[in-house]
Motif scaffolding. Structure first.
Motif, PDB file in Angstrom:
ATOM      1  N   ILE A  67     -89.936 -12.716  71.268  1.00  0.00           N
ATOM      2  CA  ILE A  67     -90.695 -11.491  71.478  1.00  0.00           C
ATOM      3  C   ILE A  67     -90.222 -10.453  70.477  1.00  0.00           C
ATOM      4  O   ILE A  67     -89.049 -10.074  70.467  1.00  0.00           O
ATOM      5  CB  ILE A  67     -90.546 -10.984  72.920  1.00  0.00           C
ATOM      6  CG1 ILE A  67     -91.098 -12.027  73.886  1.00  0.00           C
ATOM      7  CG2 ILE A  67     -91.236  -9.639  73.093  1.00  0.00           C
ATOM      8  CD1 ILE A  67     -90.882 -11.702  75.333  1.00  0.00           C
ATOM      9  N   LYS A  68     -91.146 -10.008  69.639  1.00  0.00           N
ATOM     10  CA  LYS A  68     -90.815  -8.997  68.622  1.00  0.00           C
ATOM     11  C   LYS A  68     -90.848  -7.607  69.225  1.00  0.00           C
ATOM     12  O   LYS A  68     -89.973  -6.787  68.965  1.00  0.00           O
ATOM     13  CB  LYS A  68     -91.782  -9.112  67.449  1.00  0.00           C
ATOM     14  CG  LYS A  68     -91.679 -10.459  66.750  1.00  0.00           C
ATOM     15  CD  LYS A  68     -92.801 -10.694  65.774  1.00  0.00           C
ATOM     16  CE  LYS A  68     -92.756 -12.134  65.307  1.00  0.00           C
ATOM     17  NZ  LYS A  68     -94.004 -12.587  64.757  1.00  0.00           N
ATOM     18  N   LYS A  69     -91.879  -7.334  70.031  1.00  0.00           N
ATOM     19  CA  LYS A  69     -91.964  -6.052  70.730  1.00  0.00           C
ATOM     20  C   LYS A  69     -93.016  -6.139  71.819  1.00  0.00           C
ATOM     21  O   LYS A  69     -93.889  -6.993  71.790  1.00  0.00           O
ATOM     22  CB  LYS A  69     -92.253  -4.897  69.779  1.00  0.00           C
ATOM     23  CG  LYS A  69     -93.586  -4.969  69.078  1.00  0.00           C
ATOM     24  CD  LYS A  69     -93.740  -3.805  68.108  1.00  0.00           C
ATOM     25  CE  LYS A  69     -94.954  -4.041  67.224  1.00  0.00           C
ATOM     26  NZ  LYS A  69     -95.128  -3.001  66.238  1.00  0.00           N
ATOM     27  N   ASP A  83     -85.381 -10.057  77.947  1.00  0.00           N
ATOM     28  CA  ASP A  83     -85.149 -11.192  77.056  1.00  0.00           C
ATOM     29  C   ASP A  83     -86.070 -11.130  75.852  1.00  0.00           C
ATOM     30  O   ASP A  83     -87.281 -11.199  76.005  1.00  0.00           O
ATOM     31  CB  ASP A  83     -85.402 -12.517  77.791  1.00  0.00           C
ATOM     32  CG  ASP A  83     -84.490 -12.698  78.994  1.00  0.00           C
ATOM     33  OD1 ASP A  83     -83.293 -12.413  78.857  1.00  0.00           O
ATOM     34  OD2 ASP A  83     -84.986 -13.120  80.052  1.00  0.00           O
ATOM     35  N   SER A  84     -85.484 -11.047  74.660  1.00  0.00           N
ATOM     36  CA  SER A  84     -86.329 -11.119  73.462  1.00  0.00           C
ATOM     37  C   SER A  84     -86.521 -12.561  73.021  1.00  0.00           C
ATOM     38  O   SER A  84     -87.419 -12.859  72.245  1.00  0.00           O
ATOM     39  CB  SER A  84     -85.734 -10.282  72.333  1.00  0.00           C
ATOM     40  OG  SER A  84     -84.456 -10.751  71.986  1.00  0.00           O
ATOM     41  N   ALA A 116     -95.450 -11.618  69.753  1.00  0.00           N
ATOM     42  CA  ALA A 116     -94.490 -12.724  69.754  1.00  0.00           C
ATOM     43  C   ALA A 116     -94.957 -13.832  68.812  1.00  0.00           C
ATOM     44  O   ALA A 116     -96.019 -13.728  68.195  1.00  0.00           O
ATOM     45  CB  ALA A 116     -94.335 -13.260  71.176  1.00  0.00           C
TER      46      ALA A 116
END
Length: 133
Positions: A67-69, A83-84, A116
């Motif tokens: 996940i970028k943002k 959690d990224s 993502a």
């Protein structure tokens, strides 16, 4: 002169092979898959109320979900996630805090956008509800 042409040809071929072997095509990117209910019912709220909703999602692929943002469509919706990177076949959670603004009377739809390594890159989750006085 002939050996110079052969040498130049070898250099060009080597550089071409090296360049293509080191570059990663967009189609070869490790794609992950998010499983989430994209339509979330948030019920009925009054002005001044604050709703906190936990949205669970799952990475159903064999690749890590990166996940970028995560963003929301307006300032009245705040998102938080822990959690990224979500491992294959694991679940994670997005915490959404929604506070209706004055003027958001009636049926509302706000969105949470996950950026993502999915295809397409963006997954949109809609928060549907009603705001009353």
């Amino acid at each position: 002169m002939k050996s110079l042409k052969i040498q130049n040809s070898f250099i060009i071929i080597f550089c071409t092979i090296f360049t293509f072997s080191c570059s990663k095509k967009a189609n070869d990117e490790e794609i992950a898959i998010i499983q989430v209910n994209s339509q979330q019912d948030i019920g009925s709220l009054k002005f001044g109320d604050t709703l906190i909703k936990h949205i669970t999602f799952k990475n159903t692929s064999s690749n890590d979900l990166i996940i970028k943002k995560i963003e929301s469509s307006c300032g009245c919706t705040l998102v938080n996630f822990k959690d990224s990177i979500v491992k294959p076949n694991s679940t994670s959670e997005i915490k959404v805090k929604f506070t209706p603004k004055i003027g958001n009377n009636g049926v509302i739809t706000e969105s949470v956008i996950i950026d993502a390594n999915t295809n397409p890159n963006f997954t949109v989750i809609y928060l549907n509800g009603t705001v009353t006085d």
